[in-house]
Design an enzyme around this catalytic site. Sequence first.
Site, PDB file in Angstrom:
ATOM      1  N   GLU A 113       0.876  -1.174   0.000  1.00  0.00           N
ATOM      2  CA  GLU A 113       0.000   0.000   0.000  1.00  0.00           C
ATOM      3  C   GLU A 113       0.914   1.225   0.000  1.00  0.00           C
ATOM      4  O   GLU A 113       1.219   1.789   1.044  1.00  0.00           O
ATOM      5  CB  GLU A 113      -0.912  -0.006   1.233  1.00  0.00           C
ATOM      6  CG  GLU A 113      -1.902  -1.160   1.215  1.00  0.00           C
ATOM      7  CD  GLU A 113      -2.705  -1.299   2.506  1.00  0.00           C
ATOM      8  OE1 GLU A 113      -3.787  -1.885   2.452  1.00  0.00           O
ATOM      9  OE2 GLU A 113      -2.237  -0.821   3.557  1.00  0.00           O
ATOM     10  N   ASP A 142      -0.746   0.618  10.542  1.00  0.00           N
ATOM     11  CA  ASP A 142      -0.502  -0.637  11.252  1.00  0.00           C
ATOM     12  C   ASP A 142       0.838  -1.252  10.877  1.00  0.00           C
ATOM     13  O   ASP A 142       1.233  -2.261  11.462  1.00  0.00           O
ATOM     14  CB  ASP A 142      -1.643  -1.631  10.978  1.00  0.00           C
ATOM     15  CG  ASP A 142      -2.476  -1.880  12.217  1.00  0.00           C
ATOM     16  OD1 ASP A 142      -2.388  -1.065  13.154  1.00  0.00           O
ATOM     17  OD2 ASP A 142      -3.203  -2.884  12.262  1.00  0.00           O
ATOM     18  N   LYS A 285      -7.485  -5.104  11.362  1.00  0.00           N
ATOM     19  CA  LYS A 285      -8.082  -3.789  11.097  1.00  0.00           C
ATOM     20  C   LYS A 285      -9.046  -3.382  12.207  1.00  0.00           C
ATOM     21  O   LYS A 285      -9.164  -2.192  12.538  1.00  0.00           O
ATOM     22  CB  LYS A 285      -8.801  -3.814   9.748  1.00  0.00           C
ATOM     23  CG  LYS A 285      -9.420  -2.487   9.355  1.00  0.00           C
ATOM     24  CD  LYS A 285     -10.120  -2.578   8.018  1.00  0.00           C
ATOM     25  CE  LYS A 285     -10.873  -1.307   7.682  1.00  0.00           C
ATOM     26  NZ  LYS A 285     -11.603  -1.411   6.399  1.00  0.00           N
ATOM     27  N   ASP A 449     -16.445  -6.033   9.926  1.00  0.00           N
ATOM     28  CA  ASP A 449     -17.289  -4.912   9.523  1.00  0.00           C
ATOM     29  C   ASP A 449     -18.760  -5.320   9.462  1.00  0.00           C
ATOM     30  O   ASP A 449     -19.641  -4.637   9.990  1.00  0.00           O
ATOM     31  CB  ASP A 449     -16.816  -4.344   8.179  1.00  0.00           C
ATOM     32  CG  ASP A 449     -16.409  -5.428   7.194  1.00  0.00           C
ATOM     33  OD1 ASP A 449     -16.782  -6.603   7.408  1.00  0.00           O
ATOM     34  OD2 ASP A 449     -15.736  -5.113   6.207  1.00  0.00           O
TER      35      ASP A 449
END
Length: 1049
Positions: A113, A142, A285, A449
């Site tokens: 990323e 992270d 996450k 989520d």
Amino acid sequence: MGRDGYLPLFETKVAKGRILFRCYAASMFVGIIFIWVYRVVHFPPAGAQVLRRWAWMGLFLSELLFSFYWFLTQLVRWSPIYRYTFKDRLSQRYEEVLPGIDIFVCTADPRIEPPIMVINTVLSVMAYNYPSQNLSVYLSDDGGSDLTFYALLEASRFSKHWLPFCRKFSIEPRSPAAYFSTTSEPPDSNPLMAQEWLSIKELYEEMKNRIETTTRLGRISEEIRKEDKGFLEWNSASTRHDHQSIVQIVIDGRDPKAVDSEGQPLPTLVYLSREKRPQYHHNFKAGAMNALIRVSSKISNGSIILNVDCDMYSNNSESVRDAVCFFMDEEKGHEIAYVQFPQCYDNLTRNDLYGNCFRVIIEVEFPGLDSNGGPFYIGTGCFHRRVALCGMKYDKECEREWKKENGRRGRESASVLEESCKVLASCTYEENSQWGKEMGVKYDCAVEDIITGFSIQCRGWRSVYVNPERKGFLGVAPTTLLQSLVPLKLQLAYSIYNLWAAYSLAMLCYVAVPSLCLLGGISLFPEIWSLWVLPFAYVIIAKHAYSLGEFHWYGGTIQGWWNDQRIWMFRRTTSYFFGFLDTILRILGFAETTFAVTAKVCDEDVSQRYEQEIMEFGSPSPMFTISATLALLNLFSFVCGVKRVVVDIQIKPLESLALQIILCGVLVLINLPVYQGLFFRKDKGTMPTSVTYKSVSLALVVHFPAADGQLLRRWAWMGLSLAELWFSLYWFITQFVRWNPSYRYTFKDRLSQRYENAFPGIDIFVCTAVPIIEPPIMVINTVLSFVAYVASCFSKHWLPFCRKFSIEPRSPAAYFSTNPKPHDSNPLMAQEWFSIKKSYEDMKNRIETTTRLGRVSEEIRKEHKGFQEWNHVSTQYNHQSIVQILIDGREDKAVDVEGQSLPTLVYLSREKRPQYHHNFKAGAMNSLIRVSSKISNGSIILNVDCDMYSNNSESVRDALCFFMDEEKGHEIAYVQFPPSYNNLTTNDLYGTCFRVLNEVDLPGLDANGGPCYIGSGCFHRRKALCGMKYSEECTLKVSRLTQLTGPSR
């Protein structure tokens, strides 16, 4: 007119033209009923082939599951609704009292990323059309990377120019990378904008080059480190998985000096990297999100929280006002917990090769869910009400004025806030709390989520789905097949999506069973001329025709629909199947939750093939093995079926097997990219050779028995008979071993009374091979190491500490991990505990830093002559013998801090040359036996693996009790301790502890001549290990045993 005379801030419209859809659904339902009736009425009789009966039953169960899934999807799609906002009304009423919004951007790994992509997302949300003083942007890293922090610093400087430019010219999108890629030249119609455009473009390119250059180097230069105090938070011992909390307020929105180039306030900008330690689970996450919730509550405490993935930039600067319209609506706003935007991508191919856009789900099913309580939370592009996310239950009295929640928390300075927030992001903060359970994002689930959204709705809240004409967020879609399958292995939603995983079983049955039965000539469907074929034909044609029409209606292409069908088949037969198994195993306690970060960058040739819509394989994944095997199985079956009809000119098979031949033919067509990857393509994205061999072999193994139903039965019978014979033999032997187990107990007090001053010498061998996979810090914790010079120094303090306070275990890492604090009952010990802990941490940091660097500095090399043994041509497999006596136990100076003698400590690396076989661990052991006989010549040898530390300081005396027993000791060659592990999961996921073997089988072997030597944790009699045969004359007195011991002088 809404409540209190206000016009509503949003309206809801029910979809029109649903009559045709409902007629279609009703006709499909009738067709499905007829298929059920056919399956029941024509169920094969008891005398039919066993394979046909089982196949028939499997297909019927699959069709029942397909029908149930279809029925639920129709319920969801029955009455979809669409939301539209009135942002002008919002501005007229509440412009001065808009709620504070905290925006969370999450990243995990700068390698996949890239920081430049992350800060483009950050800049896009900083530039929202919203009062800057009410915006706070938090970047959660992270990966704990100073590269990401540096990129954020650069972005904070660039934002002073970018935000005014966006406001001044109403720029869309407000991600610099996305904007400049879609607007390659300044507009000619506005000379003023053209001039600023060129200036901003130049600033962006310079920033981009600096960030990408630093990222490529993989380190921050000393010159850059001096620019900001934040870099002091990183030290040489920090790693991605082991570092302290880092909180840096890069822009303090409360500071009057925090303004852009036009004097307008800037949003608050915060960098957070929560603490990570190997001994604490970080919950992926979800853990990062909960840390952000706590830290943001201390700094800005916005009433609304938006979270986005680092690759999901804001494509619409008005989307924040769209969301606020729902929360602040006077009539319905107080019921809403979160507002979900769709997840869309800006790098899709024209025909969406990997089916990433979920077009129908976004355009039809989510609006359908919105009419049934609200959509689920999909993990990104979602605006949350903070109190709902923190666990508050909904009730009618919870409505409150937003303006009361706008105030920032406290007036502490930025440095004070940074320090106080570190505690909120520590590993231990959540212990014995409700975080991850009743508060924040849920833990212990790969789809945290979805479960979080569902739990919020269970507390009485509702959610809404908004899909504005200009998409709110755009991200990076996976560009390889494996990337698109692996995240989906974890998708288990609620409602109809609960069945995605179980659906895989039915899909596997339908893909494999009809083709296998086709090989054996077994019919599973009606004859082609029978009236019963009509419901099958209608349901199949109508279902797929409607699916195609629906897909095309929402902007898809015919080829895109075909790709979508292919990918859904791949998902259901691979990733959903594996996800289903993983979930079942996790529920049963045999597996743990995992998290995979999807790569956001790819090689240039991969990108080129993706743009050409050529499917990417390239990786030897088990998922590809399954897909390829199923594809080849259907190809073989299709060829066999066509051969029967065309070559053998058999009309009867055509009538009874026509639907199966058609089904296999369709599956062959849908798998064409797989055949190309297996046999025809020559690029790097082709199917790996190992996958090709395995899939061809598996398909052939299944193909030949299936071609003859009777042959299949005979082979199966023979196989089961052989297996049962083997099981019986194995069971008989195990029962013989377990018939009369024996258990041993020692009397160490008697040993001490008799032989304390005449103990035999013991040579302890610790074997290690590769420092990359057997870290030196682990090795020196096993024996306070002969691998590193610093370990011999530390032992002078550690050994007295262990003796003085009877420490157990005596591996420093194991001791400090199980005793994070000193005992309060002993102040003297507490004082020494801190001193020893600091000495150990210093040693650990030095060793790990050197290990990471992969080389020993010149300064360290000068500390010990032993380093001269290594030269620049030495390699792991080509070097001379190296023997270094680090502590010579014969010397008077070899004492600890209390003046007690230290054990001899020796480093050995035997010679290795490419032309000589080194015989692995056995060769190392024999070298140790020879070298130790020259140096210390202990009568007893203990060997342990480098990761097998001593957990009991008395175990050596236990072993001596056996060797020195006057009656039986002379018969014993070795004493074997069981292998045990300190990192087993609760339910021993991989069956590593061999519980029954250690507790039952080995004691059984002990009653039948003794246990086997298992390679570690074993005390040997040196003479027995060196080949001496046992005889009655070899009985030794203890005095003789000790006389044989003694170092060479």
